[in-house]
Design an enzyme around this catalytic site. Sequence first.
Site, PDB file in Angstrom:
ATOM      1  N   HIS A 153      52.228  54.194  31.219  1.00 35.37           N
ATOM      2  CA  HIS A 153      53.037  54.679  30.101  1.00 35.37           C
ATOM      3  C   HIS A 153      52.308  55.835  29.412  1.00 35.37           C
ATOM      4  CE1 HIS A 153      50.454  51.555  28.185  1.00 35.37           C
ATOM      5  NE2 HIS A 153      50.274  52.543  27.333  1.00 35.37           N
TER       6      HIS A 153
HETATM    7  C1  T46 Z   1      47.410  51.799  25.989  1.00 34.78           C
HETATM    8  C2  T46 Z   1      46.530  51.121  26.963  1.00 34.78           C
HETATM    9  C3  T46 Z   1      45.176  51.744  27.068  1.00 34.78           C
HETATM   10  C4  T46 Z   1      50.767  43.957  21.109  1.00 34.78           C
HETATM   11  O1  T46 Z   1      51.488  43.029  20.702  1.00 34.78           O
HETATM   12  N1  T46 Z   1      50.040  44.706  20.230  1.00 34.78           N
HETATM   13  C5  T46 Z   1      49.234  45.723  20.638  1.00 34.78           C
HETATM   14  O2  T46 Z   1      48.584  46.372  19.802  1.00 34.78           O
HETATM   15  C6  T46 Z   1      49.150  46.009  22.036  1.00 34.78           C
HETATM   16  C7  T46 Z   1      48.283  47.139  22.525  1.00 34.78           C
HETATM   17  C8  T46 Z   1      49.873  45.248  22.914  1.00 34.78           C
HETATM   18  N2  T46 Z   1      50.650  44.225  22.457  1.00 34.78           N
HETATM   19  C9  T46 Z   1      51.379  43.400  23.415  1.00 34.78           C
HETATM   20  C10 T46 Z   1      52.551  44.092  24.110  1.00 34.78           C
HETATM   21  C11 T46 Z   1      52.598  43.394  25.461  1.00 34.78           C
HETATM   22  O3  T46 Z   1      53.379  42.234  25.363  1.00 34.78           O
HETATM   23  O4  T46 Z   1      50.481  43.019  24.459  1.00 34.78           O
HETATM   24  C12 T46 Z   1      51.137  42.978  25.722  1.00 34.78           C
HETATM   25  C13 T46 Z   1      50.423  43.842  26.745  1.00 34.78           C
HETATM   26  O5  T46 Z   1      50.572  45.242  26.363  1.00 34.78           O
HETATM   27  P1  T46 Z   1      50.715  46.428  27.439  1.00 34.78           P
HETATM   28  O6  T46 Z   1      51.438  45.936  28.635  1.00 34.78           O
HETATM   29  O7  T46 Z   1      51.267  47.615  26.732  1.00 34.78           O
HETATM   30  O8  T46 Z   1      49.179  46.655  27.842  1.00 34.78           O
HETATM   31  P2  T46 Z   1      48.562  47.848  28.710  1.00 34.78           P
HETATM   32  O9  T46 Z   1      47.202  47.402  29.099  1.00 34.78           O
HETATM   33  O10 T46 Z   1      49.477  48.306  29.771  1.00 34.78           O
HETATM   34  O11 T46 Z   1      48.444  49.078  27.666  1.00 34.78           O
HETATM   35  C14 T46 Z   1      47.595  48.980  26.530  1.00 34.78           C
HETATM   36  C15 T46 Z   1      48.293  49.542  25.290  1.00 34.78           C
HETATM   37  O12 T46 Z   1      49.560  48.892  25.106  1.00 34.78           O
HETATM   38  C16 T46 Z   1      48.530  51.030  25.391  1.00 34.78           C
HETATM   39  O13 T46 Z   1      48.862  51.542  24.132  1.00 34.78           O
HETATM   40  O14 T46 Z   1      47.310  52.994  25.800  1.00 34.78           O
HETATM   41  O15 T46 Z   1      46.394  49.706  26.755  1.00 34.78           O
END
Ligand code: T46
Length: 141
Positions: free
Chosen positions: A51
């Site tokens: 993303h």
């Molecule tokens: C990024 C990379 C480096 C939350 O509820 N609060 C938060 O602050 C974050 C970051 C995530 N979440 C929840 C949303 C999803 O249900 O945690 C779950 C996993 O998040 P996501 O799939 O977006 O994780 P990554 O590792 O793909 O991405 C994350 C960050 O979301 C993103 O901003 O830049 O790490």
Amino acid sequence: MINVSEYNFEKFSDPEYGNLIALEAQKSFPFGIKRVYYIYDVPDGVRRGFHSHKELHQMLICVSGSVKILTKTPDEELVTELSSPNKGLYIGPMIWREMYDFSPGAVLLVIASEHYTVSDYIRDYDEYLKLAENYFEKQSD
Ligand code: T46
């Protein structure tokens, strides 16, 4: 690469007591801090991210172990390995990112400029390309 840069943070080392790194908003990097999160226990072979963010500024630091970060714009791509707690990768707006090759026990600490905001995410790559082309065109004006 535009909106991506590596940082080397100052390390206070003591041969007897170990190391300490202190980070301060606006001083160690050019944004305020509204949120901190960390990613850990990532199983072998997993790739995360896929993303971009519209406005968020972030600093990624692998405080233990190592991880590779792919950052991409419509015109460029870069792979950065984070393998030391004193190295940071700044990622600004409109950069596609993927995190992979997490070593066993790796902990990726992320310092973010804003609270968690679902509408700031662009998760569809074709939509990202359209918005990013427009964004970077305006940047070069
Ligand atoms: C990024 C990379 C480096 C939350 O509820 N609060 C938060 O602050 C974050 C970051 C995530 N979440 C929840 C949303 C999803 O249900 O945690 C779950 C996993 O998040 P996501 O799939 O977006 O994780 P990554 O590792 O793909 O991405 C994350 C960050 O979301 C993103 O901003 O830049 O790490």
